[in-house]
Enzyme design. Structure first.
Site, PDB file in Angstrom:
ATOM      1  N   PRO A 166       0.780  -1.233   0.000  1.00 54.08           N
ATOM      2  CA  PRO A 166       0.000   0.000   0.000  1.00 54.08           C
ATOM      3  C   PRO A 166       0.822   1.300   0.000  1.00 54.08           C
ATOM      4  O   PRO A 166       0.246   2.382   0.087  1.00 54.08           O
ATOM      5  CB  PRO A 166      -0.768  -0.102   1.321  1.00 54.08           C
ATOM      6  N   TYR A 167       2.154   1.223  -0.111  1.00 51.54           N
ATOM      7  CA  TYR A 167       2.952   2.442  -0.002  1.00 51.54           C
ATOM      8  C   TYR A 167       2.662   3.416  -1.144  1.00 51.54           C
ATOM      9  O   TYR A 167       2.499   4.621  -0.923  1.00 51.54           O
ATOM     10  CB  TYR A 167       4.450   2.110   0.029  1.00 51.54           C
ATOM     11  N   GLY A 168       2.584   2.904  -2.370  1.00 48.62           N
ATOM     12  CA  GLY A 168       2.296   3.770  -3.514  1.00 48.62           C
ATOM     13  C   GLY A 168       0.984   4.522  -3.358  1.00 48.62           C
ATOM     14  O   GLY A 168       0.946   5.753  -3.470  1.00 48.62           O
TER      15      GLY A 168
END
Length: 262
Positions: A166-168
């Site tokens: 989920p970083y992007g």
């Protein structure tokens, strides 16, 4: 004796005990700012502040859990009580892909294998954390009729890269949040800008063992790349600058273009 550009400036940096946060905090302190160094309570925060104080800097420990509305509001009350106001807020605290996949660079994991708990944990820190801290301090800046909020982000490539959920998505949300915050606060004289390194940096976001596997051909930026642009954004030189997305490795060119418009 040289004049320091940030004398009299009161700043708060979240996630300031290491990495980009530490480098930006030191840059602000070195130019004469008074800085509330924020991180979760503990030895890491205490050691960072002690190190700054030993250098003669005006650094203050301010324990803060950015995922807690109560903690953010307590920090705002502390600043109001102790300093009477805040000139610069740097939203930097965040966690990276290693929290959901320690081998994210060499063995990317598809989004459907990310645990819901891991997804929520990262979004709560990287997006909701920025919202909660800015929400706590915005009323103080509105009262003052001035202030700067600087939200730290990452490259567009990171937002589209395979295996980066989920970083992007968290950083794409950070940027949308920042643009809207800038518009919401424009009429109150409060500026909101984004700052990003422009590449992978030597921070805890990339585990050391993974860096070794990537080999010497993978060049990482040092956190100090953020020093010049963070000082600029906190300084009188940035008066009227809002809604901008500044890439640290391109900062000199960005500044040149801005100064030579028209």
């Amino acid at each position: 004796m040289t004049n320091k550009r940030l004398e009299g400036i009161r700043a708060l940096v979240t996630g300031a005990s290491g990495g980009l946060g530490y480098a930006m905090t030191e840059a602000l302190l070195a130019e004469g700012a008074k800085v509330a160094v924020s991180f979760r309570a503990g030895d890491k925060l205490d050691q960072a502040v002690a190190g700054f104080n030993e250098k003669g800097y005006d650094a203050h420990a301010l324990p803060l859990d950015v995922r807690s509305e109560q903690s953010a509001e307590e920090a705002a009350r502390w600043v109001r009580r102790e300093w009477g106001g805040l000139d610069v807020l740097v939203n930097n605290a965040g966690i990276g892909m290693k929290t959901v996949n320690p081998r994210f660079l060499t063995e990317p994991q598809p989004f459907y294998q990310v645990t819901p708990e891991g997804f929520r944990n990262l979004i709560d820190t990287n997006v909701t954390g920025y919202f909660l801290v800015a929400r706590a301090f915005a009323p103080l800046m509105i009262e003052q009729g001035k202030g700067r909020i600087i939200n730290i982000s990452m490259n567009y490539e990171t937002m589209k890269r395979k295996g980066f959920v989920p970083y992007g998505p968290s950083r794409a949300a950070t940027e949308s949040l920042s643009y809207i915050m800038a518009e919401d606060l424009r009429e109150h004289g409060v500026a909101v800008n984004m700052l990003l390194p422009g590449g992978a940096t030597v921070t805890g976001m990339i585990p050391d063992e993974l860096r070794k596997e990537l080999g010497p051909q993978t060049r990482l930026l040092t956190p100090e790349i953020m020093a010049a642009p963070i000082v600029y954004l906190a300084s009188p030189d940035a008066e009227g600058v809002t809604g901008e997305r500044i890439v640290a490795i391109e900062f000199e060119q960005w500044l040149f273009n801005r100064d030579n418009k028209g």
